[in-house]
Design an enzyme around this catalytic site. Structure first.
Site, PDB file in Angstrom:
ATOM      1  N   CYS A 115       0.811  -1.235   0.000  1.00 49.18           N
ATOM      2  CA  CYS A 115       0.000   0.000   0.000  1.00 49.18           C
ATOM      3  C   CYS A 115       0.839   1.276   0.000  1.00 49.18           C
ATOM      4  O   CYS A 115       0.333   2.344  -0.334  1.00 49.18           O
ATOM      5  CB  CYS A 115      -0.951   0.004   1.191  1.00 49.18           C
ATOM      6  SG  CYS A 115      -2.099  -1.366   1.159  1.00 49.18           S
ATOM      7  N   HIS A 252      -3.332   7.459   1.701  1.00 46.61           N
ATOM      8  CA  HIS A 252      -3.692   6.097   1.295  1.00 46.61           C
ATOM      9  C   HIS A 252      -5.084   5.817   1.850  1.00 46.61           C
ATOM     10  O   HIS A 252      -5.396   6.161   2.992  1.00 46.61           O
ATOM     11  CB  HIS A 252      -2.682   5.098   1.839  1.00 46.61           C
ATOM     12  CG  HIS A 252      -3.130   3.681   1.698  1.00 46.61           C
ATOM     13  ND1 HIS A 252      -3.594   3.175   0.495  1.00 46.61           N
ATOM     14  CD2 HIS A 252      -3.224   2.668   2.598  1.00 46.61           C
ATOM     15  CE1 HIS A 252      -3.935   1.911   0.670  1.00 46.61           C
ATOM     16  NE2 HIS A 252      -3.729   1.578   1.924  1.00 46.61           N
ATOM     17  N   ASN A 282     -10.026  -0.088  -0.446  1.00 42.10           N
ATOM     18  CA  ASN A 282      -8.565  -0.005  -0.397  1.00 42.10           C
ATOM     19  C   ASN A 282      -7.992  -0.622  -1.676  1.00 42.10           C
ATOM     20  O   ASN A 282      -8.079  -1.831  -1.866  1.00 42.10           O
ATOM     21  CB  ASN A 282      -8.077  -0.752   0.853  1.00 42.10           C
ATOM     22  CG  ASN A 282      -6.573  -0.691   1.029  1.00 42.10           C
ATOM     23  OD1 ASN A 282      -5.842  -0.317   0.115  1.00 42.10           O
ATOM     24  ND2 ASN A 282      -6.107  -1.078   2.202  1.00 42.10           N
TER      25      ASN A 282
HETATM   26  O1  UT7 Z   1      -3.779  -0.870   3.440  1.00 37.72           O
HETATM   27  C1  UT7 Z   1      -2.999  -1.512   4.383  1.00 37.72           C
HETATM   28  C2  UT7 Z   1      -3.303  -0.999   5.686  1.00 37.72           C
HETATM   29  N1  UT7 Z   1      -4.512  -1.593   6.167  1.00 37.72           N
HETATM   30  C3  UT7 Z   1      -5.192  -0.949   7.068  1.00 37.72           C
HETATM   31  O2  UT7 Z   1      -4.844   0.166   7.396  1.00 37.72           O
HETATM   32  C4  UT7 Z   1      -6.341  -1.632   7.731  1.00 37.72           C
HETATM   33  C5  UT7 Z   1      -6.347  -1.259   9.177  1.00 37.72           C
HETATM   34  N2  UT7 Z   1      -7.391  -1.901   9.951  1.00 37.72           N
HETATM   35  C6  UT7 Z   1      -8.692  -1.576   9.834  1.00 37.72           C
HETATM   36  O3  UT7 Z   1      -9.056  -0.789   8.989  1.00 37.72           O
HETATM   37  C7  UT7 Z   1      -9.664  -2.149  10.840  1.00 37.72           C
HETATM   38  O4  UT7 Z   1      -8.949  -2.767  11.867  1.00 37.72           O
HETATM   39  C8  UT7 Z   1     -10.658  -3.157  10.209  1.00 37.72           C
HETATM   40  C9  UT7 Z   1     -11.655  -2.420   9.353  1.00 37.72           C
HETATM   41  C10 UT7 Z   1      -9.916  -4.193   9.421  1.00 37.72           C
HETATM   42  C11 UT7 Z   1     -11.445  -3.865  11.320  1.00 37.72           C
HETATM   43  O5  UT7 Z   1     -12.098  -2.929  12.158  1.00 37.72           O
HETATM   44  P1  UT7 Z   1     -12.019  -3.068  13.745  1.00 37.72           P
HETATM   45  O6  UT7 Z   1     -12.846  -1.985  14.304  1.00 37.72           O
HETATM   46  O7  UT7 Z   1     -10.542  -3.088  14.084  1.00 37.72           O
HETATM   47  O8  UT7 Z   1     -12.725  -4.434  13.990  1.00 37.72           O
HETATM   48  P2  UT7 Z   1     -12.132  -5.799  14.607  1.00 37.72           P
HETATM   49  O9  UT7 Z   1     -11.170  -6.416  13.672  1.00 37.72           O
HETATM   50  O10 UT7 Z   1     -11.670  -5.513  15.979  1.00 37.72           O
HETATM   51  O11 UT7 Z   1     -13.439  -6.686  14.635  1.00 37.72           O
HETATM   52  C12 UT7 Z   1     -14.581  -6.329  15.445  1.00 37.72           C
HETATM   53  C13 UT7 Z   1     -15.646  -7.385  15.272  1.00 37.72           C
HETATM   54  C14 UT7 Z   1     -15.164  -8.801  15.434  1.00 37.72           C
HETATM   55  O12 UT7 Z   1     -16.155  -9.532  16.132  1.00 37.72           O
HETATM   56  P3  UT7 Z   1     -15.962  -9.861  17.693  1.00 37.72           P
HETATM   57  O13 UT7 Z   1     -14.690 -10.651  17.772  1.00 37.72           O
HETATM   58  O14 UT7 Z   1     -15.862  -8.523  18.362  1.00 37.72           O
HETATM   59  O15 UT7 Z   1     -17.204 -10.633  18.010  1.00 37.72           O
HETATM   60  C15 UT7 Z   1     -15.085  -9.316  14.014  1.00 37.72           C
HETATM   61  O16 UT7 Z   1     -15.271 -10.708  13.931  1.00 37.72           O
HETATM   62  O17 UT7 Z   1     -16.219  -7.305  13.956  1.00 37.72           O
HETATM   63  C16 UT7 Z   1     -16.228  -8.597  13.364  1.00 37.72           C
HETATM   64  N3  UT7 Z   1     -16.067  -8.478  11.931  1.00 37.72           N
HETATM   65  C17 UT7 Z   1     -17.089  -8.305  11.066  1.00 37.72           C
HETATM   66  N4  UT7 Z   1     -18.426  -8.251  11.244  1.00 37.72           N
HETATM   67  C18 UT7 Z   1     -19.188  -8.058  10.159  1.00 37.72           C
HETATM   68  C19 UT7 Z   1     -14.900  -8.467  11.228  1.00 37.72           C
HETATM   69  N5  UT7 Z   1     -15.161  -8.317   9.922  1.00 37.72           N
HETATM   70  C20 UT7 Z   1     -16.498  -8.218   9.800  1.00 37.72           C
HETATM   71  C21 UT7 Z   1     -17.359  -8.025   8.696  1.00 37.72           C
HETATM   72  N6  UT7 Z   1     -18.689  -7.952   8.923  1.00 37.72           N
HETATM   73  N7  UT7 Z   1     -16.899  -7.899   7.440  1.00 37.72           N
END
Ligand code: UT7
Length: 325
Positions: A115, A252, A282
Site C-alpha cells: 500500500c 492512502h 482499499n
Molecule cells: O492498506 C494496508 C493498511 N490496512 C489498514 O490500514 C487496515 C487497518 N485496519 C482496519 O481498517 C480495521 O482494523 C478493520 C476495518 C480491518 C477492522 O475494524 P475493527 O474496528 O478493528 O474491527 P475488529 O477487527 O476488531 O473486529 C470487530 C468485530 C469482530 O467480532 P468480535 O470478535 O468482536 O465478536 C469481528 O469478527 O467485527 C467482526 N467483523 C465483522 N463483522 C461483520 C470483522 N469483519 C467483519 C465483517 N462484517 N466484514
C-alpha cells in the site's frame, strides 16, 4: 539554491467497470452494509473483469496521464509501476505496460511496497530526476487485489478493490525552497518485524502458489496511525512547513477512520482531505494516484497547492511525500 525539481505534469486513473456493493458482499459472506460503513467508510468497490489484468488497468491510467501531460510515450525515460499484484511473477508489469504504450527506449520496473508502493515509486522517480538519470518519468500504482482475497474471510474481503492511477513527472528547475513546484521531499520507512500482521500466504519460492491476503486488522490500524503521523511530522519539519500550510491531504485510502484521525491531528478540515475509500475501498498502491487524479481532474487540486500524501502497508512499509502541484 537552484535545484532540480520533479514536477507533476499530468495525472490519470482507471477503475474497472464492475461495482461490488456492500449488499452484494452480504450475499457472499456473513457481513452487512452497516458494519462495513461504520468500521471503514466503504460503500462499494470496483472489481476487475475476468481476464482483466493489472497491466490493463495500469495501461489505461498511464494513457490518460500522458494525454493530460500532452506527452507521447517515447518521451518517457522511465516507467515505475507500484504493484503487489503483478500480472505474472516476472517480467515486471511495468515492462508489459512499456511495450503496450509503444515505448522502446529507457527503462521500466516494478516496485513492491504494497500500500506504500506509490509513495515509494514517487520517491524513486524523484531521485532519478534529481540525479539527472531521467527527465520524464511515469509512476503508476495498479492493483487487482480481488485476485488475492480469500472470498470466504469477511475480515479482509470487504476491505479491498481494484484500480489504477498514474502521474507523469518532469524535471524542472527550482530555487530549493518550499515554494517550488514539484516534489519537495519524500520519506520512506519499513520494519520487517511486522510481517505477520499483513502478508500473503503464498509466493513462488515458498508455496509455488499465489496465496491469499491475511491481516490482523486491529494491529495494522494501531501502527498505521502512529507511523503515518511520524512520517507527516518529518515531512513538514524537513520543509520548514506547518500543518496550516497544507492545502490537500491525499492519504492512502484504507479506512475512513484512520484518515479522519490523521486529519484531526493536523487540525485539517475534512473538506481539505481527498476521500475515495467510500467508493473505491482499499486499492493498495493505486489508492493515492486514484485520489490525486480525481481531485486534480475535478479542479480541487490546483497549481501551487501543497499536497501531503501518506501511506502504510504490508511489511510494514510506510512513508510520506510533500508535493507542490
Ligand atoms: O492498506 C494496508 C493498511 N490496512 C489498514 O490500514 C487496515 C487497518 N485496519 C482496519 O481498517 C480495521 O482494523 C478493520 C476495518 C480491518 C477492522 O475494524 P475493527 O474496528 O478493528 O474491527 P475488529 O477487527 O476488531 O473486529 C470487530 C468485530 C469482530 O467480532 P468480535 O470478535 O468482536 O465478536 C469481528 O469478527 O467485527 C467482526 N467483523 C465483522 N463483522 C461483520 C470483522 N469483519 C467483519 C465483517 N462484517 N466484514
Amino acid at each position: 539554491m537552484a535545484c532540480t525539481r520533479s514536477r507533476v505534469v499530468g495525472q490519470g486513473s482507471y477503475l474497472p467497470e464492475k461495482i461490488l456493493t456492500n449488499a452484494d458482499l452480504a450475499r457472499i459472506v456473513d457481513t452487512d452494509d452497516a458494519w462495513i460503513r461504520q468500521r471503514t467508510g466503504i460503500t462499494q468497490r470496483h472489481i476487475a473483469a475476468e481476464g482483466e489484468k493489472t497491466s490493463d488497468l495500469g495501461l489505461e491510467s498511464a494513457r490518460r496521464a500522458l494525454a493530460a501531460a500532452g506527452l507521447k510515450a517515447e518521451e518517457l525515460d522511465l516507467i515505475i509501476c507500484a504493484t503487489a499484484t503483478p500480472d505474472e511473477t516476472f517480467p515486471a508489469t511495468a515492462t508489459t505496460i512499456q511495450a503496450r504504450l509503444g515505448m522502446t527506449r529507457g527503462a521500466a520496473f516494478d516496485v513492491q511496497a504494497v500500500c506504500s508502493g506509490f509513495v515509494y515509486g514517487l520517491s524513486i522517480a524523484d531521485s532519478f530526476i534529481r540525479s539527472g538519470q531521467a527527465r520524464t518519468v511515469l509512476v503508476i500504482g495498479a492493483e487487482t487485489f480481488s485476485r488475492i482475497l480469500d472470498w470466504t474471510d469477511r475480515t479482509t474481503c470487504v476491505l479491498f478493490g481494484d484500480g489504477a492511477g498514474a502521474v507523469v513527472l518532469r524535471a524542472d528547475s527550482g530555487r530549493g525552497t518550499a515554494d517550488d513546484r514539484g516534489v519537495l521531499s519524500t520519506h520512506l520507512y519499513s520494519d520487517g518485524n511486522h510481517h505477520d500482521a499483513l502478508y500473503v500466504d503464498g509466493g513462488p519460492s515458498s508455496t509455488r502458489t499465489v496465496g491469499h491476503l491475511r491481516m490482523q486488522g486491529r494491529e495494522v490500524f494501531r501502527h498505521a496511525v502512529v507511523r503515518m503521523a511520524e512520517a507527516i511530522d518529518t515531512a513538514l519539519e524537513t520543509n520548514g512547513l506547518t500543518p496550516g500550510d497544507i492545502d490537500w491531504m491525499v492519504p492512502h485510502q484504507a479506512n475512513a477512520r484512520i484518515i479522519e484521525a490523521m486529519a484531526k491531528r493536523l487540525n485539517l478540515p475534512q473538506d481539505r482531505v481527498v476521500l475515495t475509500v467510500d467508493r473505491h475501498a482499499n486499492t493498495s498502491a493505486a489508492s493515492i494516484p486514484l485520489a490525486l487524479a480525481e481531485a486534480a481532474d475535478d479542479g480541487r487540486i490546483g497549481d501551487g497547492d501543497l499536497v501531503l500524501m501518506e501511506a502504510m502497508g504490508g511489511g510494514f512499509t510506510w512513508g510520506s511525500a510533500l508535493v507542490r502541484w
